[in-house]
Enzyme design. Structure first.
Site, PDB file in Angstrom:
ATOM      1  N   THR A   1       2.983  -7.317  56.603  1.00 24.41           N
ATOM      2  CA  THR A   1       4.297  -8.044  57.230  1.00 24.41           C
ATOM      3  C   THR A   1       4.037  -9.477  57.607  1.00 24.41           C
ATOM      4  O   THR A   1       4.867 -10.507  56.977  1.00 24.41           O
ATOM      5  CB  THR A   1       4.946  -7.358  58.687  1.00 24.41           C
TER       6      THR A   1
ATOM      7  N   ASN B   1       9.436  -2.318  63.572  1.00 25.85           N
ATOM      8  CA  ASN B   1       8.931  -1.100  63.821  1.00 25.85           C
ATOM      9  C   ASN B   1       7.790  -0.671  62.639  1.00 25.85           C
ATOM     10  O   ASN B   1       8.434  -0.162  61.716  1.00 25.85           O
ATOM     11  CB  ASN B   1       9.922  -0.072  64.050  1.00 25.85           C
ATOM     12  N   GLU B   2       6.638  -1.303  62.874  1.00 28.89           N
ATOM     13  CA  GLU B   2       5.762  -0.909  61.919  1.00 28.89           C
ATOM     14  C   GLU B   2       5.125   0.355  61.915  1.00 28.89           C
ATOM     15  O   GLU B   2       5.459   1.333  62.983  1.00 28.89           O
ATOM     16  CB  GLU B   2       4.445  -1.972  62.272  1.00 28.89           C
ATOM     17  N   PRO B   3       4.208   0.665  60.865  1.00 31.67           N
ATOM     18  CA  PRO B   3       3.588   2.231  60.985  1.00 31.67           C
ATOM     19  C   PRO B   3       3.135   2.245  62.318  1.00 31.67           C
ATOM     20  O   PRO B   3       2.375   1.432  62.841  1.00 31.67           O
ATOM     21  CB  PRO B   3       2.589   1.912  59.860  1.00 31.67           C
TER      22      PRO B   3
ATOM     23  N   SER C   1       4.855   3.684  64.840  1.00 28.86           N
ATOM     24  CA  SER C   1       6.046   3.426  65.567  1.00 28.86           C
ATOM     25  C   SER C   1       6.675   4.937  65.772  1.00 28.86           C
ATOM     26  O   SER C   1       6.613   5.745  64.924  1.00 28.86           O
ATOM     27  CB  SER C   1       7.264   2.426  65.173  1.00 28.86           C
TER      28      SER C   1
END
Ligand code: GLP
Length: 260
Positions: A178, A159-161, A163
């Site tokens: 990532t 869940n990246e920035p 999300s």
């Protein structure tokens, strides 16, 4: 001798151990206690599992308990957080390979009880597949315990920035930070998949207990942000501040920037 410093910060339990070895043993003990108490009650223990370097010692300790102390995984159901997409399960970088190598091949877990997002699902079927993954978790009564690491972007799972707090299992695009962090495992960033299937923040939120682990000074800055900064989609781990049953398990290095 075990030294642990337990504090509660804005509702989150923060446990700081002298080193990652002691911390990992304590986490493994919590998992073993859960498995045993569920077993005594004739119930399944539903575990949410994570990959990455962080949980490896926890898995080592669980394997040791299986071999030396007869800890059985027969009543354990597992759901992994995420998998690269696309990804063949037989590829050495797959999270399937990781879990087999670091845990499943060494314990008596029932193969049919293991769930890892399918990195080979046809793109047209991804949405339905992700919904079914959620439903399967629900059908077992939800996750009893979710293990988490934390990425440099503050991601949990993938869940990246960006999300949202109520996001569910879905296909996501990976952040460049990532992908750069994964490059060494893939012989260069060009070979790192651009996407992944991950449980959402909302999926994680429903777990009855959440343990986020972080080791070393390299994680100190993101750990500080996760715990102490405003809740923001820019650092998805900050969402944990408003969830119940969260424990942050750290070694001294990862705790160096906390104001506690
Ligand atoms: C990957 C995984 C995360 C993990 C993170 C940190 O991005 N999808 O679940 O928490 O890496 O990895 P490590 O534990 O190696 O620092």
């Amino acid at each position: 001798m075990k030294t642990v410093n337990n504090t509660t910060y804005k509702g989150t339990t923060v446990s700081v151990y002298d080193n990652k070895h002691e911390a990992s043993i304590a986490v493994a003990q919590q998992i073993a206690d859960l498995i045993k108490s569920k077993n005594e009650a004739g119930e399944k223990a539903v575990l949410g599992l994570a990959t990455g370097a962080t949980p490896i010692e926890v898995y080592n300790e669980l394997i040791r308990m299986h071999k030396e102390e007869e800890l059985s995984f027969q009543n354990v159901i597992t759901f992994n957080l995420d998998e690269y997409y696309p990804m063949e399960p037989t590829a050495k970088q797959s999270y399937v390979a990781f879990m087999n190598e670091h845990l499943f091949d060494h314990v008596d877990v029932v193969k049919e009880h293991v769930n890892i997002p399918d990195g080979e699902i046809a793109s047209d079927d991804v949405a339905a597949y992700c919904e079914a993954y959620e439903q399967k978790i629900t059908s077992y009564g939800g996750l009893d315990l979710q293990l988490l690491g934390i990425g440099r972007t503050g991601h949990v799972g993938f869940n990246e920035p960006g999300s949202t707090v109520d996001s569910l299992t879905r296909l996501v695009e990976l952040n460049e930070v990532t992908r750069a962090d994964a490059a060494a495992n893939f012989d260069g960033i060009a070979h790192v998949p651009t996407h992944a299937i991950t449980m959402g923040v909302g999926t994680i939120a429903k777990a009855k207990k959440i343990i986020l682990m972080a080791w070393g000074e390299g994680k100190a800055e993101i750990v500080q942000k996760a715990l102490e900064s405003e809740i923001t989609t820019e650092v998805p781990a900050t969402y944990l501040q408003e969830f119940d049953g969260v424990e942050m398990v750290l070694d001294k290095g990862a705790a160096t920037k906390l104001s506690l």
